[in-house]
Design a protein around this motif. Structure first.
Motif, PDB file in Angstrom:
ATOM      1  N   ILE A  23       0.716  -0.969  -0.319  1.00  0.00           N
ATOM      2  CA  ILE A  23       0.294  -0.043  -0.067  1.00  0.00           C
ATOM      3  C   ILE A  23       1.288   1.223   0.503  1.00  0.00           C
ATOM      4  CG2 ILE A  23      -1.827   1.242   1.380  1.00  0.00           C
ATOM      5  CD1 ILE A  23      -2.468  -1.430   2.492  1.00  0.00           C
ATOM      6  N   ILE A  24       0.455   2.475  -1.231  1.00  0.00           N
ATOM      7  CA  ILE A  24       1.336   3.657  -1.241  1.00  0.00           C
ATOM      8  C   ILE A  24       1.005   4.837  -1.107  1.00  0.00           C
ATOM      9  CG2 ILE A  24       3.503   2.116  -2.239  1.00  0.00           C
ATOM     10  CD1 ILE A  24       2.751   3.710  -4.715  1.00  0.00           C
TER      11      ILE A  24
ATOM     12  N   VAL B 228      -3.101   3.971  -3.078  1.00  0.00           N
ATOM     13  CA  VAL B 228      -3.486   2.727  -4.166  1.00  0.00           C
ATOM     14  C   VAL B 228      -2.424   1.475  -3.106  1.00  0.00           C
ATOM     15  CG1 VAL B 228      -3.606   4.064  -5.695  1.00  0.00           C
ATOM     16  CG2 VAL B 228      -1.029   3.424  -5.067  1.00  0.00           C
ATOM     17  N   VAL B 229      -3.198   0.355  -3.710  1.00  0.00           N
ATOM     18  CA  VAL B 229      -2.597  -1.339  -3.292  1.00  0.00           C
ATOM     19  C   VAL B 229      -2.592  -1.574  -5.698  1.00  0.00           C
ATOM     20  CG1 VAL B 229      -3.364  -3.149  -3.017  1.00  0.00           C
ATOM     21  CG2 VAL B 229      -4.175  -2.035  -1.623  1.00  0.00           C
TER      22      VAL B 229
ATOM     23  N   GLU C 251      -8.505   7.362   0.698  1.00  0.00           N
ATOM     24  CA  GLU C 251      -8.382   8.455   1.145  1.00  0.00           C
ATOM     25  C   GLU C 251      -7.665   8.506   2.274  1.00  0.00           C
ATOM     26  OE1 GLU C 251      -9.758  11.380  -0.098  1.00  0.00           O
ATOM     27  OE2 GLU C 251     -10.979  10.839  -1.530  1.00  0.00           O
ATOM     28  N   THR C 252      -7.523   7.214   2.639  1.00  0.00           N
ATOM     29  CA  THR C 252      -6.557   7.023   4.249  1.00  0.00           C
ATOM     30  C   THR C 252      -5.868   5.741   4.063  1.00  0.00           C
ATOM     31  OG1 THR C 252      -8.053   6.491   5.455  1.00  0.00           O
ATOM     32  CG2 THR C 252      -8.349   8.475   5.404  1.00  0.00           C
TER      33      THR C 252
ATOM     34  N   ALA D 196      -7.534   1.853   2.422  1.00  0.00           N
ATOM     35  CA  ALA D 196      -7.104   0.183   2.319  1.00  0.00           C
ATOM     36  C   ALA D 196      -6.564  -0.895   2.437  1.00  0.00           C
ATOM     37  CB  ALA D 196      -5.533   1.427   1.413  1.00  0.00           C
ATOM     38  N   ARG D 197      -6.429  -0.652   3.945  1.00  0.00           N
ATOM     39  CA  ARG D 197      -5.935  -1.446   5.173  1.00  0.00           C
ATOM     40  C   ARG D 197      -7.452  -2.302   4.712  1.00  0.00           C
ATOM     41  NH1 ARG D 197      -1.990  -5.079   5.264  1.00  0.00           N
ATOM     42  NH2 ARG D 197      -0.814  -3.528   5.296  1.00  0.00           N
ATOM     43  N   HIS D 198      -7.838  -1.868   5.705  1.00  0.00           N
ATOM     44  CA  HIS D 198      -9.200  -2.853   4.980  1.00  0.00           C
ATOM     45  C   HIS D 198      -9.384  -3.058   4.216  1.00  0.00           C
ATOM     46  CE1 HIS D 198     -13.565  -3.954   6.134  1.00  0.00           C
ATOM     47  NE2 HIS D 198     -14.190  -2.324   5.927  1.00  0.00           N
ATOM     48  N   TRP D 199      -9.884  -2.475   2.425  1.00  0.00           N
ATOM     49  CA  TRP D 199      -9.925  -3.065   1.428  1.00  0.00           C
ATOM     50  C   TRP D 199      -9.257  -3.993   1.088  1.00  0.00           C
ATOM     51  CZ3 TRP D 199      -7.026  -3.942  -3.310  1.00  0.00           C
ATOM     52  CH2 TRP D 199      -8.560  -4.414  -4.338  1.00  0.00           C
TER      53      TRP D 199
END
Length: 65
Positions: free
Chosen positions: A4-5, A14-15, A37-38, A42-45
């Motif tokens: 994730i960056i 983005v992943v 946005e945060t 991204a981590r949750h997705w």
């Protein structure tokens, strides 16, 4: 492997998944990059689709040390 960056061009997270062991490929949704946005979103997705079960995450400590 995935990571994730933060993309400074769009100011979003983005992943990316490594492709052929050499190139990073941004995850897409209907041809558009997945942008969050945060970092938490991204981590949750990543967790919700099971990416952590299928791929290793890039070790950020190794990259930035």
């Amino acid at each position: 492997m995935f990571r994730i960056i933060f993309d400074p061009k769009t100011s979003r997270f983005v992943v990316q998944i490594i492709k052929w062991g050499l190139f990073w490929h941004t995850c897409l949704n209907d041809g558009e990059p997945m942008r969050f946005e945060t970092y938490i979103e991204a981590r949750h997705w990543v967790n919700s689709i099971g990416l952590t079960s299928a791929f290793l995450e890039q070790d950020q400590k190794a990259v930035y040390s």
